[in-house]
Design an enzyme around this catalytic site. Structure first.
Site, PDB file in Angstrom:
ATOM      1  N   GLN A   1     -17.567  -8.526   9.203  1.00 40.68           N
ATOM      2  CA  GLN A   1     -16.311  -9.280   9.251  1.00 40.68           C
ATOM      3  C   GLN A   1     -16.467 -10.676   8.648  1.00 40.68           C
ATOM      4  O   GLN A   1     -15.519 -11.455   8.636  1.00 40.68           O
ATOM      5  CB  GLN A   1     -15.849  -9.418  10.710  1.00 40.68           C
ATOM      6  CG  GLN A   1     -15.584  -8.080  11.376  1.00 40.68           C
ATOM      7  CD  GLN A   1     -15.408  -8.205  12.888  1.00 40.68           C
ATOM      8  OE1 GLN A   1     -15.503  -9.281  13.469  1.00 40.68           O
ATOM      9  NE2 GLN A   1     -15.131  -7.089  13.533  1.00 40.68           N
TER      10      GLN A   1
ATOM     11  N   HIS B   1     -17.339 -10.913  14.756  1.00 40.03           N
ATOM     12  CA  HIS B   1     -16.865 -12.024  15.596  1.00 40.03           C
ATOM     13  C   HIS B   1     -17.383 -13.394  15.143  1.00 40.03           C
ATOM     14  O   HIS B   1     -18.008 -14.123  15.909  1.00 40.03           O
ATOM     15  CB  HIS B   1     -17.229 -11.769  17.066  1.00 40.03           C
ATOM     16  CG  HIS B   1     -16.721 -10.438  17.553  1.00 40.03           C
ATOM     17  ND1 HIS B   1     -17.024  -9.918  18.780  1.00 40.03           N
ATOM     18  CD2 HIS B   1     -15.924  -9.521  16.957  1.00 40.03           C
ATOM     19  CE1 HIS B   1     -16.437  -8.739  18.923  1.00 40.03           C
ATOM     20  NE2 HIS B   1     -15.769  -8.478  17.820  1.00 40.03           N
TER      21      HIS B   1
ATOM     22  N   GLU C   1      -5.513 -11.611  23.744  1.00 38.25           N
ATOM     23  CA  GLU C   1      -5.011 -12.714  24.564  1.00 38.25           C
ATOM     24  C   GLU C   1      -4.269 -13.783  23.767  1.00 38.25           C
ATOM     25  O   GLU C   1      -4.576 -14.032  22.606  1.00 38.25           O
ATOM     26  CB  GLU C   1      -6.188 -13.388  25.299  1.00 38.25           C
ATOM     27  CG  GLU C   1      -6.913 -12.426  26.224  1.00 38.25           C
ATOM     28  CD  GLU C   1      -8.013 -13.096  27.028  1.00 38.25           C
ATOM     29  OE1 GLU C   1      -8.291 -14.297  26.812  1.00 38.25           O
ATOM     30  OE2 GLU C   1      -8.582 -12.389  27.892  1.00 38.25           O
TER      31      GLU C   1
ATOM     32  N   TYR D   1     -12.604 -19.288  29.483  1.00 38.28           N
ATOM     33  CA  TYR D   1     -11.609 -18.223  29.284  1.00 38.28           C
ATOM     34  C   TYR D   1     -12.108 -16.840  29.702  1.00 38.28           C
ATOM     35  O   TYR D   1     -11.425 -15.847  29.499  1.00 38.28           O
ATOM     36  CB  TYR D   1     -11.052 -18.295  27.850  1.00 38.28           C
ATOM     37  CG  TYR D   1     -10.159 -19.528  27.768  1.00 38.28           C
ATOM     38  CD1 TYR D   1      -8.806 -19.447  28.033  1.00 38.28           C
ATOM     39  CD2 TYR D   1     -10.708 -20.788  27.573  1.00 38.28           C
ATOM     40  CE1 TYR D   1      -8.008 -20.585  28.077  1.00 38.28           C
ATOM     41  CE2 TYR D   1      -9.937 -21.933  27.616  1.00 38.28           C
ATOM     42  CZ  TYR D   1      -8.585 -21.818  27.869  1.00 38.28           C
ATOM     43  OH  TYR D   1      -7.803 -22.952  27.952  1.00 38.28           O
TER      44      TYR D   1
ATOM     45  N   TYR E   1     -14.844   0.236  23.490  1.00 37.14           N
ATOM     46  CA  TYR E   1     -14.155   1.052  22.495  1.00 37.14           C
ATOM     47  C   TYR E   1     -14.284   2.546  22.790  1.00 37.14           C
ATOM     48  O   TYR E   1     -13.408   3.331  22.479  1.00 37.14           O
ATOM     49  CB  TYR E   1     -14.693   0.766  21.082  1.00 37.14           C
ATOM     50  CG  TYR E   1     -14.247  -0.575  20.561  1.00 37.14           C
ATOM     51  CD1 TYR E   1     -12.917  -0.786  20.192  1.00 37.14           C
ATOM     52  CD2 TYR E   1     -15.135  -1.628  20.444  1.00 37.14           C
ATOM     53  CE1 TYR E   1     -12.493  -2.018  19.742  1.00 37.14           C
ATOM     54  CE2 TYR E   1     -14.717  -2.864  19.986  1.00 37.14           C
ATOM     55  CZ  TYR E   1     -13.402  -3.056  19.637  1.00 37.14           C
ATOM     56  OH  TYR E   1     -12.983  -4.280  19.198  1.00 37.14           O
TER      57      TYR E   1
END
Ligand code: HEC
Length: 467
Positions: free
Chosen positions: A178, A246, A339, A349, A360
């Site tokens: 990513q 991420h 979120e 958080y 998953y």
């Protein structure tokens, strides 16, 4: 590619042994009455969208837990652990959403005819195309644009949408998983100082294996070249890892000129709770990278001083409400539990201790959705929408949208209009669907909404078409 991504994720956590996958739990305990496809039998359909006994996630969890003994459904409290019950809620929500997607007509983009939404009609025009995984867009004062391509380039776009050749000399990125060239943002006083900020994945390879991490720099663009580069933030080398997931990231400036940016937990799950690591944090710095004295963890030996908030999984939307001065973020959950958070100084958080999502593969990892000392989301999406890109709208072109947020969604290929009343989400409307994976949403200085899409790789622009 998808499989590699999953493998990295799975390798990076210790999975609970023996936890059953949620579709197996459903088939074993629920299918006899609610149907193998959830469309009903002795018990009602769980995908019709109509709930007789309360339709919130909490209602579903309560019904599964307590049963409806008078109607012939037993309590599963003793039979299934709480995290399995939570997993069933995610599973039911996913199937309900799939069913809705099959039947419902959502605002899809048609080339020339206007799209009607609750408050405005708009026309979606193709603004730019021919891009390679565009990721982020910034608006220059002269009416032109900068766009990042994940594969590594920063390109100018002329006011008419013509895409220029890459700016020469931008930092080398690691286009891995990513990661790659991600965020571009301008200094609030760009007109005076010319600073452009880039956030990207970088690193090196060791025996063919990447070691990657998110970094932030600034520089100036002169004559098509990147110059005056300064480091704003870089992790210690020991935090560069093989994980391709991420990286975050977005950049936002507040009214005082402080810079905020995101680093996802890099597949490190519990590292999001560890203040000595950059994973899963939102940072706050001076515009030149210095740490502000009044940051929440300054002076603590066990904490990185740049941290503003923690316990994040992978936020990819970050924007200020310029009316209230509050910072807001959208964050990717795992399977379920994306979120929408109001970001508070020093707050936790909760990832991965509390979550509305599951693995998953359908196994639960926590029964907890909230906990004292952890900030709950103002809103969460189950099933996941894959929230990416967030804009705050205060423009002239769409007056009835002023004060609203616009969130992109990769997986659901959506743009959602979100309205907040105090601390509560009171409207969540899909205003665009099916035009591509939405990577970024920005409100332009012209009051138009710019939508950066992947597959197909292009930029759309929404223009009012009210009668
Ligand atoms: C022995 C049959 C039976 C089994 C097994 C069963 N249910 Fe039910 N369930 C029912 C009945 C009957 C109702 C009530 C239907 C009605 O009100 O018309 C119900 C209602 C529900 C509702 C509320 C639906 C609504 O409209 O509000 C949910 C949610 C639900 N069940 C989930 C489950 C799940 C998840 C499982 C498996 C863990 C399960 N049920 C197992 C019979 C069953």
């Amino acid at each position: 590619m998808k499989r590699a991504f999953l493998a990295v994720l799975l390798a990076s956590v210790a999975l609970p042994c023996g936890a059953q996958r949620v579709h197996e739990v459903y088939q074993q305990h629920c299918a006899t009455c609610h149907g193998a496809n959830l469309d009903g039998g002795l018990g009602g359909s769980l995908i019709s969208g109509a709930w007789k006994h309360g339709g919130t996630d909490a209602d579903l969890a309560r019904i599964i837990s307590d049963g409806l003994p008078d109607l012939g459904m037993r309590a599963f409290r003793e039979m299934l652990p709480l995290d399995q019950i939570r997993a069933l809620v995610v599973f039911i929500r996913e199937r309900e959403q799939q069913e809705r997607a099959r039947s419902a007509a959502s605002p899809a983009v048609r080339a020339e005819s206007p799209t009607r939404t609750a408050l405005h009609r708009y026309r979606a025009e193709q603004f730019a195309d021919g891009l390679d995984i565009p990721w982020s867009i910034a608006f220059l004062p002269d009416g032109s644009f900068l766009v990042t391509e994940r594969s590594g380039a920063l390109r100018p776009i002329a006011p008419d949408g013509t895409v220029g050749s890459p700016i020469r000399g931008t930092p080398a990125v690691l286009h891995h998983g990513q990661g790659g060239m991600l965020e571009v943002a301008l200094h609030p006083q760009f007109s005076e100082n010319g600073w452009v900020y880039l956030a990207f994945a970088e690193g090196w390879r060791e025996g063919g294996q990447p070691r990657a991490m998110t970094a932030v720099v600034r520089g100036r663009i002169r004559g098509g070249a990147w110059e005056d580069e300064q480091e704003i933030w870089r992790a210690d080398r020991r935090f560069y890892t093989r994980a391709g997931v991420h990286f975050g990231t977005r950049i936002a400036f507040d009214a005082k000129g402080f810079l905020y940016f995101v680093i996802g937990e890099r597949g490190g799950w519990h590292e999001a709770q560890d203040l000595s690591r950059p994973n899963g944090k939102i940072f706050r710095l001076h515009d030149d990278g210095r740490v502000p004295d009044d940051n929440p963890f300054v002076g603590r030996a066990d904490a990185l001083p740049g941290i503003w908030s923690y316990g994040h999984r992978n936020p990819q939307g970050l924007v200020f409400d310029t009316r209230t001065g509050d910072l807001w973020s959208t964050e990717h959950g795992p399977r379920g539990g994306d979120e929408f958070n109001r970001i508070l100084r020093g707050a936790n958080y909760g990832w991965p201790v509390v979550s509305h999502g599951i693995h998953y593969d359908g196994r639960p990892f926590t029964a907890l959705t909230e906990m004292d000392g952890m900030e709950s989301p103002v809103h969460h999406w189950t099933p996941s929408i894959a929230a990416c890109g967030l804009a705050f709208y205060d423009g002239e072109a769409f007056p009835r949208w002023r004060g609203d947020f616009f969130a992109g969604a990769l997986a659901q290929q959506e743009v959602r209009r979100l309205r907040i009343d105090g601390r509560r989400m009171i409207e969540d409307e899909v205003i665009l669907k099916g035009a591509g994976r939405v990577r970024d949403v920005r409100a332009g200085p012209d009051g138009l909404l710019y939508i950066v899409l992947n597959e197909p790789h292009r930029i759309l622009r929404l223009r009012p078409a009210d009668e």
